[in-house]
Write an enzyme that holds these catalytic residues in place. Structure first.
Site, mmCIF file in Angstrom:
data_model
loop_
_atom_site.group_PDB
_atom_site.id
_atom_site.type_symbol
_atom_site.label_atom_id
_atom_site.label_comp_id
_atom_site.label_asym_id
_atom_site.label_seq_id
_atom_site.Cartn_x
_atom_site.Cartn_y
_atom_site.Cartn_z
ATOM 1 N N SER A 68 -46.976 -24.652 32.401
ATOM 2 C CA SER A 68 -47.633 -25.020 30.865
ATOM 3 C C SER A 68 -47.916 -23.700 30.161
ATOM 4 O O SER A 68 -46.894 -22.902 29.579
ATOM 5 C CB SER A 68 -48.667 -25.748 30.955
ATOM 6 O OG SER A 68 -49.363 -26.190 29.894
ATOM 7 N N HIS A 203 -47.366 -34.395 33.495
ATOM 8 C CA HIS A 203 -47.756 -32.759 33.111
ATOM 9 C C HIS A 203 -48.033 -32.069 34.169
ATOM 10 O O HIS A 203 -48.032 -30.645 33.788
ATOM 11 C CB HIS A 203 -48.648 -32.837 31.832
ATOM 12 C CG HIS A 203 -48.713 -31.442 31.074
ATOM 13 N ND1 HIS A 203 -47.383 -30.886 30.540
ATOM 14 C CD2 HIS A 203 -49.638 -30.513 30.956
ATOM 15 C CE1 HIS A 203 -47.940 -29.626 30.004
ATOM 16 N NE2 HIS A 203 -49.210 -29.390 30.494
#
Length: 229
Positions: A68, A203
């Site tokens: 990320s 995620h």
């Protein structure tokens, strides 16, 4: 031996990679890295944080893994080191769109009051359940989390030469933040090859798909899997 420098997501800590040190040995040395964060009223750009990471890297046979926010910081650190004549062997980018897209995302979460800020991050899946349930832990996480969102939301991507190393890009199959088409755009940022993979989870595939990630990392670095595994 290849050294794999691992960078964390927003609000994360290097301890999240502690198990990788054993799981990816032998043949690969894992070094979790904490990127520099703004604090104490000082400002810092994401590129400045990446330069701080680059200063921590030994440049002989190394690669980056970033998740990320960590993927974008790893990319910018790889840029710095490539310009200095010491490119990484490979960049592994997980759970991140390409830097220009991340740079253009909405930029207002960091301005919310503490409670609203944490509630919104929790809604997006960016807080562990233990932190959500514990007010003291939330208070401890808040400064680093807000600093990281400041880095992310003020990131101003600048055009430059592509990397010279190959890139491996990953997304969780149910990740709402990064779609497959967007993940494939990582090829725009290197002169070398790009490998794109989907793995189980959302995620945060580091929590649910570490075995898949570890096998892919070994494969892409041409490091044999130990026979007993």
């Amino acid at each position: 031996m290849t050294t794999l420098y691992c960078l964390v997501h927003a609000g994360g800590t290097p301890a999240g990679y502690r198990s990788w040190i054993k799981d990816l040995s032998p043949g690969l040395k894992v070094v979790p890295v904490q990127h520099p964060r703004p604090g104490g009223g000082t400002s810092m750009t994401l590129q400045a944080s990446a330069r701080g990471v680059a200063e921590q890297v030994g440049t002989e046979d190394y690669a980056f893994f970033g998740h990320s926010l960590g993927a974008v910081i790893a990319f910018e650190a790889a840029r710095v080191l490539t310009q200095g004549g010491a490119p990484p062997r490979r960049l592994f980018a997980c759970g991140s769109a390409v830097p220009p897209v991340e740079s253009a995302r909405a930029r207002d979460l960091r301005l919310l009051p503490d409670r609203e800020f944490l509630d919104e991050i929790a809604r997006l899946g960016g807080l562990p359940p233990a932190v959500i349930a514990d007010a003291e832990l939330r208070h401890e996480f808040l400064p680093g989390l807000r600093a990281d969102y400041t880095l992310a939301e003020t990131y101003d991507y600048q055009e430059g030469p592509p990397l010279t190393c190959p890139i491996s890009a990953f997304r969780g199959r149910t990740d709402p933040h990064v779609d497959l088409a967007g993940l494939r755009r990582w090829h725009e940022h290197t002169e070398d090859d790009t490998v794109v993979r989907e793995v189980p989870g959302g995620h945060f595939p580091l929590q649910h798909a570490s075995l898949f990630l570890h096998r892919a990392i070994r494969k892409d670095l041409d490091i044999d899997l130990p026979a007993h595994r």
